[in-house]
Write a protein that holds these residues in place. Structure first.
Motif, short mmCIF file in Angstrom:
data_model
loop_
_atom_site.label_atom_id
_atom_site.label_comp_id
_atom_site.label_asym_id
_atom_site.label_seq_id
_atom_site.Cartn_x
_atom_site.Cartn_y
_atom_site.Cartn_z
N LEU A 10 0.85 -1.03 0.10
CA LEU A 10 0.00 -0.19 0.10
C LEU A 10 0.79 1.25 0.03
O LEU A 10 0.62 2.04 -0.62
N ASN A 11 1.90 1.21 0.66
CA ASN A 11 2.79 2.49 0.91
C ASN A 11 3.55 2.60 -0.57
O ASN A 11 3.58 3.86 -1.11
N ASP A 12 3.99 1.48 -1.24
CA ASP A 12 4.55 1.76 -2.50
C ASP A 12 3.55 2.12 -3.56
O ASP A 12 3.69 3.04 -4.36
N TYR A 13 2.40 1.43 -3.51
CA TYR A 13 1.22 1.77 -4.26
C TYR A 13 0.90 3.51 -4.13
O TYR A 13 0.72 4.21 -5.09
N LYS A 14 0.82 4.00 -3.09
CA LYS A 14 0.63 5.35 -2.91
C LYS A 14 1.70 6.31 -3.34
O LYS A 14 1.27 7.36 -3.97
N GLU A 15 2.96 5.86 -3.19
CA GLU A 15 4.01 6.74 -3.81
C GLU A 15 4.20 6.56 -5.19
O GLU A 15 4.41 7.78 -5.99
N SER A 22 -5.49 13.66 -6.37
CA SER A 22 -5.72 14.75 -5.60
C SER A 22 -5.60 14.32 -4.01
O SER A 22 -5.77 12.76 -3.97
N SER A 23 -5.44 14.89 -3.07
CA SER A 23 -5.19 14.52 -1.82
C SER A 23 -6.30 13.67 -1.22
O SER A 23 -6.42 12.77 -0.46
N ASN A 24 -7.80 14.18 -1.67
CA ASN A 24 -8.91 13.64 -1.30
C ASN A 24 -9.05 12.28 -2.00
O ASN A 24 -9.50 11.39 -1.34
N THR A 25 -8.53 12.08 -3.12
CA THR A 25 -8.86 10.99 -4.01
C THR A 25 -7.72 10.01 -3.25
O THR A 25 -8.04 8.82 -2.83
N TYR A 29 -8.78 6.28 -1.58
CA TYR A 29 -8.31 4.87 -1.77
C TYR A 29 -7.61 4.29 -0.73
O TYR A 29 -7.85 3.44 -0.43
N VAL A 30 -6.98 5.21 0.02
CA VAL A 30 -6.05 4.48 1.19
C VAL A 30 -7.01 4.09 2.22
O VAL A 30 -6.93 2.99 2.81
N SER A 31 -8.08 4.82 2.54
CA SER A 31 -9.17 4.32 3.55
C SER A 31 -9.85 3.14 3.00
O SER A 31 -10.07 2.05 4.05
N ASP A 32 -10.25 3.06 1.83
CA ASP A 32 -10.86 1.86 1.23
C ASP A 32 -9.84 0.91 1.35
O ASP A 32 -10.60 -0.39 1.74
N LEU A 33 -8.76 0.65 1.08
CA LEU A 33 -7.90 -0.29 0.93
C LEU A 33 -7.57 -0.66 2.48
O LEU A 33 -7.26 -1.88 2.53
N ASN A 34 -7.13 0.19 3.34
CA ASN A 34 -6.94 -0.04 4.80
C ASN A 34 -8.19 -1.02 5.33
O ASN A 34 -8.02 -2.15 5.86
N SER A 75 -11.26 0.70 -5.93
CA SER A 75 -10.02 1.01 -5.34
C SER A 75 -9.20 -0.38 -5.15
O SER A 75 -8.03 -0.42 -5.30
N ILE A 76 -9.85 -1.41 -4.50
CA ILE A 76 -9.38 -2.79 -4.60
C ILE A 76 -8.86 -3.16 -5.96
O ILE A 76 -7.73 -3.77 -5.88
#
Length: 148
Positions: A10-15, A22-25, A29-34, A75-76
């Protein structure tokens, strides 16, 4: 394929994949994935189709709207496709994530009552407005819905 730690992935995906979003997107995504990672609670490379199906059932049981569930599924899906498209991870996670079909609502919530229809007919008859009468009866005979 080596062990895929979902949080590292997830960290690599985010980077790598979300850096232009955008920060909201990114937050969504991160919330959905977590939430999904917490739900499956296993190594990511051992994810199975049943995990996806169970997660959808879980979301439906919690009364999420279909639009929200579909956003989470997208997202998934993108997250699952990430290791496949990145040589560093190799291997393939063989599950399919498909969004749920949303039935579009193509009808009016407010419909005419039978008594309102009868008043329209009486008024059109009194005014001798045959065009209006024809229109009203056409609508009525082709499926105009009344509420009681």
């Amino acid at each position: 394929m080596g062990k895929l730690n979902a949080l590292d992935l997830l960290n690599d995906y985010k980077e790598l994949k979300l850096k232009k979003k955008s920060s909201n997107t990114v937050d969504a995504y991160v919330s959905d994935l977590n939430q999904f990672i917490s739900f499956i609670s296993k190594d990511f490379d051992f994810i199975e189709q049943q995990d996806i199906d169970d997660y959808i059932t879980h979301l439906l049981s919690r009364n999420f709207k279909l639009k929200t569930i579909n956003r989470k599924l997208i997202s998934i899906k993108q997250f699952i496709d990430f290791p496949d498209n990145n040589n560093e991870y190799g291997g393939k996670i063989s599950v399919e994530v498909e969004v749920l079909k949303v039935q579009r609502k193509e009808y009016l919530e407010e419909v005419i009552t039978q008594s309102d229809f009868d008043r329209l007919i009486r008024l059109a008859e009194r005014e001798k407005d045959y065009r209006a009468l024809t229109t009203f009866y056409t609508l009525y005979l082709t499926g105009l819905k009344f509420r009681s």
